[in-house]
Design a protein around this motif. Structure first.
Motif, PDB file in Angstrom:
ATOM      1  N   UNK A  18      45.516  37.157  38.795  1.00 61.15           N
ATOM      2  CA  UNK A  18      44.693  37.978  39.236  1.00 61.15           C
ATOM      3  C   UNK A  18      43.581  37.115  39.945  1.00 61.15           C
ATOM      4  N   UNK A  19      42.790  36.649  39.815  1.00 56.50           N
ATOM      5  CA  UNK A  19      42.267  35.175  39.940  1.00 56.50           C
ATOM      6  C   UNK A  19      42.725  34.549  41.820  1.00 56.50           C
ATOM      7  N   UNK A  20      44.254  33.856  42.073  1.00 64.17           N
ATOM      8  CA  UNK A  20      44.542  33.581  42.364  1.00 64.17           C
ATOM      9  C   UNK A  20      44.600  34.493  43.570  1.00 64.17           C
ATOM     10  N   UNK A  21      45.600  35.644  43.122  1.00 59.22           N
ATOM     11  CA  UNK A  21      45.346  36.701  44.270  1.00 59.22           C
ATOM     12  C   UNK A  21      44.349  37.575  44.275  1.00 59.22           C
ATOM     13  N   UNK A  22      43.281  37.400  43.932  1.00 61.50           N
ATOM     14  CA  UNK A  22      41.879  37.593  44.912  1.00 61.50           C
ATOM     15  C   UNK A  22      42.252  36.472  46.209  1.00 61.50           C
ATOM     16  N   UNK A  23      41.417  35.460  45.327  1.00 64.69           N
ATOM     17  CA  UNK A  23      40.919  34.175  46.188  1.00 64.69           C
ATOM     18  C   UNK A  23      42.066  34.471  47.653  1.00 64.69           C
TER      19      UNK A  23
END
Length: 133
Positions: free
Chosen positions: A89-94
């Protein structure tokens, strides 16, 4: 497939992780949707089979004493299962859609590290000899 120690479980698990890692890492080189689908399926299919095979390998040296080792292994697998969605999720958000590619590459990297550790450290024959002393 038999490991250097002569026990099939350790070698099979390490090879599954290795080939799973290779498929995940090769995904960034694939152009067609079919190739990407096959690489994802093989990468996560082979990589995911490691835990099942590892449980047999952990129990092999002395089935009556495998409880602690299996519990430790399950704890690591569970922790990874809790951390993975937050990480992806953090990778996709960023990174947007590129975050998914980064997540698969990160998975491939973790599988490669696990495969190397398995090839170097897992040796049920050694453990059996140590327990028999």
């Amino acid at each position: 497939m038999v490991s250097a120690a002569g026990t099939p479980g350790a070698g099979v698990a390490a090879h599954c992780s290795f080939w799973g890692a290779a498929c995940c890492l090769a995904l960034s080189l694939a152009d067609s949707t079919t190739a990407k689908t096959v690489l994802v399926a093989l990468g996560f299919g082979l990589g995911g089979s490691y835990a099942t095979i590892a449980a047999t390998t952990v129990a092999e040296p002395d089935p009556s004493r495998d409880g602690g080792a299996l519990d430790a292994m399950k704890a690591v697998v569970t922790a990874a299962g809790l951390a993975a969605p937050a990480t992806v999720g953090a990778l996709v958000d960023a990174q947007g859609d590129d975050g998914y590619r980064s997540a698969v590459l990160l998975s491939g990297l973790f599988l490669a590290v696990g495969a190397a550790a398995s090839f170097l450290l897992v040796d049920p024959a050694r453990d059996i000899a140590r327990l028999e002393r």
